[in-house]
Design a protein around this motif. Structure first.
Motif, PDB file in Angstrom:
ATOM      1  N   GLU A   1     -22.579 -52.031  33.214  1.00 37.21           N
ATOM      2  CA  GLU A   1     -21.963 -53.385  32.913  1.00 37.21           C
ATOM      3  C   GLU A   1     -21.345 -53.817  34.191  1.00 37.21           C
ATOM      4  N   LEU A   2     -20.852 -52.827  35.081  1.00 35.25           N
ATOM      5  CA  LEU A   2     -20.180 -53.324  36.381  1.00 35.25           C
ATOM      6  C   LEU A   2     -21.381 -53.866  37.318  1.00 35.25           C
ATOM      7  N   ILE A   3     -22.289 -53.651  37.376  1.00 33.59           N
ATOM      8  CA  ILE A   3     -23.293 -53.949  38.279  1.00 33.59           C
ATOM      9  C   ILE A   3     -23.874 -55.130  37.715  1.00 33.59           C
ATOM     10  N   LEU A   4     -24.416 -55.368  36.472  1.00 34.97           N
ATOM     11  CA  LEU A   4     -25.359 -56.252  35.953  1.00 34.97           C
ATOM     12  C   LEU A   4     -24.615 -57.240  34.945  1.00 34.97           C
ATOM     13  N   GLY A   5     -23.103 -56.867  34.668  1.00 35.20           N
ATOM     14  CA  GLY A   5     -22.302 -57.483  33.818  1.00 35.20           C
ATOM     15  C   GLY A   5     -22.816 -57.991  32.628  1.00 35.20           C
TER      16      GLY A   5
ATOM     17  N   LEU B   1     -23.606 -46.364  20.339  1.00 33.18           N
ATOM     18  CA  LEU B   1     -22.636 -45.707  21.028  1.00 33.18           C
ATOM     19  C   LEU B   1     -21.489 -45.700  20.663  1.00 33.18           C
ATOM     20  N   LEU B   2     -20.856 -47.029  20.409  1.00 37.56           N
ATOM     21  CA  LEU B   2     -19.644 -47.053  20.014  1.00 37.56           C
ATOM     22  C   LEU B   2     -19.271 -46.275  18.673  1.00 37.56           C
ATOM     23  N   LEU B   3     -20.013 -46.162  17.860  1.00 32.75           N
ATOM     24  CA  LEU B   3     -19.792 -45.271  16.783  1.00 32.75           C
ATOM     25  C   LEU B   3     -19.671 -43.850  17.001  1.00 32.75           C
ATOM     26  N   ILE B   4     -20.628 -43.483  17.713  1.00 32.80           N
ATOM     27  CA  ILE B   4     -20.748 -41.975  18.143  1.00 32.80           C
ATOM     28  C   ILE B   4     -19.413 -41.663  19.019  1.00 32.80           C
ATOM     29  N   ASN B   5     -18.990 -42.536  19.836  1.00 34.03           N
ATOM     30  CA  ASN B   5     -17.755 -42.264  20.464  1.00 34.03           C
ATOM     31  C   ASN B   5     -16.644 -42.275  19.534  1.00 34.03           C
ATOM     32  N   SER B   6     -16.499 -43.200  18.469  1.00 26.20           N
ATOM     33  CA  SER B   6     -15.413 -43.169  17.577  1.00 26.20           C
ATOM     34  C   SER B   6     -15.332 -41.773  16.673  1.00 26.20           C
ATOM     35  N   ILE B   7     -16.520 -41.200  16.336  1.00 26.72           N
ATOM     36  CA  ILE B   7     -16.595 -40.059  15.811  1.00 26.72           C
ATOM     37  C   ILE B   7     -16.059 -38.814  16.628  1.00 26.72           C
ATOM     38  N   ALA B   8     -16.490 -38.969  17.824  1.00 27.96           N
ATOM     39  CA  ALA B   8     -16.364 -37.739  18.824  1.00 27.96           C
ATOM     40  C   ALA B   8     -14.666 -37.741  19.172  1.00 27.96           C
ATOM     41  N   ILE B   9     -14.039 -38.975  19.173  1.00 27.96           N
ATOM     42  CA  ILE B   9     -12.573 -38.756  19.558  1.00 27.96           C
ATOM     43  C   ILE B   9     -11.775 -38.551  18.223  1.00 27.96           C
ATOM     44  N   LEU B  10     -12.269 -38.388  17.135  1.00 28.15           N
ATOM     45  CA  LEU B  10     -11.392 -38.138  16.001  1.00 28.15           C
ATOM     46  C   LEU B  10     -10.737 -36.877  16.020  1.00 28.15           C
ATOM     47  N   SER B  11      -9.427 -36.793  15.964  1.00 27.64           N
ATOM     48  CA  SER B  11      -8.623 -35.370  15.819  1.00 27.64           C
ATOM     49  C   SER B  11      -8.817 -34.794  14.701  1.00 27.64           C
TER      50      SER B  11
ATOM     51  N   LEU C   1     -21.773 -31.268  19.834  1.00 28.64           N
ATOM     52  CA  LEU C   1     -22.778 -31.357  20.535  1.00 28.64           C
ATOM     53  C   LEU C   1     -22.880 -32.550  21.235  1.00 28.64           C
ATOM     54  N   MET C   2     -22.246 -33.769  21.058  1.00 26.63           N
ATOM     55  CA  MET C   2     -22.180 -35.072  21.665  1.00 26.63           C
ATOM     56  C   MET C   2     -21.129 -35.030  22.913  1.00 26.63           C
ATOM     57  N   ARG C   3     -20.066 -34.281  22.964  1.00 18.42           N
ATOM     58  CA  ARG C   3     -19.110 -34.409  23.860  1.00 18.42           C
ATOM     59  C   ARG C   3     -19.572 -34.380  25.375  1.00 18.42           C
ATOM     60  N   ILE C   4     -20.470 -33.530  25.618  1.00 19.97           N
ATOM     61  CA  ILE C   4     -20.644 -33.750  27.212  1.00 19.97           C
ATOM     62  C   ILE C   4     -21.832 -34.736  27.325  1.00 19.97           C
ATOM     63  N   PRO C   5     -22.652 -34.975  26.650  1.00 22.16           N
ATOM     64  CA  PRO C   5     -23.645 -36.028  26.763  1.00 22.16           C
ATOM     65  C   PRO C   5     -23.274 -37.586  26.591  1.00 22.16           C
ATOM     66  N   LEU C   6     -22.135 -37.743  25.820  1.00 20.45           N
ATOM     67  CA  LEU C   6     -21.288 -38.831  25.830  1.00 20.45           C
ATOM     68  C   LEU C   6     -20.619 -39.087  27.172  1.00 20.45           C
ATOM     69  N   ILE C   7     -20.262 -38.233  27.949  1.00 24.20           N
ATOM     70  CA  ILE C   7     -19.644 -38.435  29.250  1.00 24.20           C
ATOM     71  C   ILE C   7     -20.688 -39.093  30.256  1.00 24.20           C
ATOM     72  N   GLY C   8     -21.729 -38.689  30.280  1.00 28.92           N
ATOM     73  CA  GLY C   8     -22.676 -39.200  30.924  1.00 28.92           C
ATOM     74  C   GLY C   8     -23.303 -40.622  30.406  1.00 28.92           C
TER      75      GLY C   8
ATOM     76  N   ASN D   1     -21.663 -42.683  28.655  1.00 29.28           N
ATOM     77  CA  ASN D   1     -20.660 -43.574  28.867  1.00 29.28           C
ATOM     78  C   ASN D   1     -20.555 -43.931  30.273  1.00 29.28           C
ATOM     79  N   SER D   2     -20.526 -43.086  31.258  1.00 29.36           N
ATOM     80  CA  SER D   2     -20.565 -43.362  32.788  1.00 29.36           C
ATOM     81  C   SER D   2     -21.878 -44.408  33.188  1.00 29.36           C
ATOM     82  N   VAL D   3     -23.099 -44.087  32.719  1.00 24.67           N
ATOM     83  CA  VAL D   3     -24.078 -44.914  33.050  1.00 24.67           C
ATOM     84  C   VAL D   3     -23.861 -46.372  32.297  1.00 24.67           C
TER      85      VAL D   3
END
Length: 83
Positions: free
Chosen positions: A79-83, A12-22, A63-70, A72-74
């Protein structure tokens, strides 16, 4: 122990890092922009590793911009609930 949960976080972190490259700020400076692909005169270089990576980065960003939002939110709620 390195479990499936940690592997999921790493992917997930690798996909996030690729997705935010300008493309304008970072990729164009190192010559990996989709607009800068120049094969030369009469050279068919569409199967090179560099072109494949450029296409992969472009596909992940598209392709992963919209699914990554969901996803990452999950993960944040998990992490907030079960930490």
């Amino acid at each position: 122990m390195f479990g499936l949960g940690r592997l999921f976080y790493v992917i997930l972190l690798l996909i996030n890092s690729i997705a935010i490259l300008s493309e304008d700020r970072f990729l164009a400076r190192i010559g990996w922009s989709t607009a800068q692909v120049d094969n030369g005169f009469g050279v068919s270089d569409s199967q090179s590793v560099k072109n494949k990576l450029i296409n992969l980065i472009s596909a992940v960003r598209t392709l992963m911009r919209i699914p990554l939002i969901g996803i990452n939110s999950v993960v944040i709620v998990y992490e907030l609930i079960l930490g």
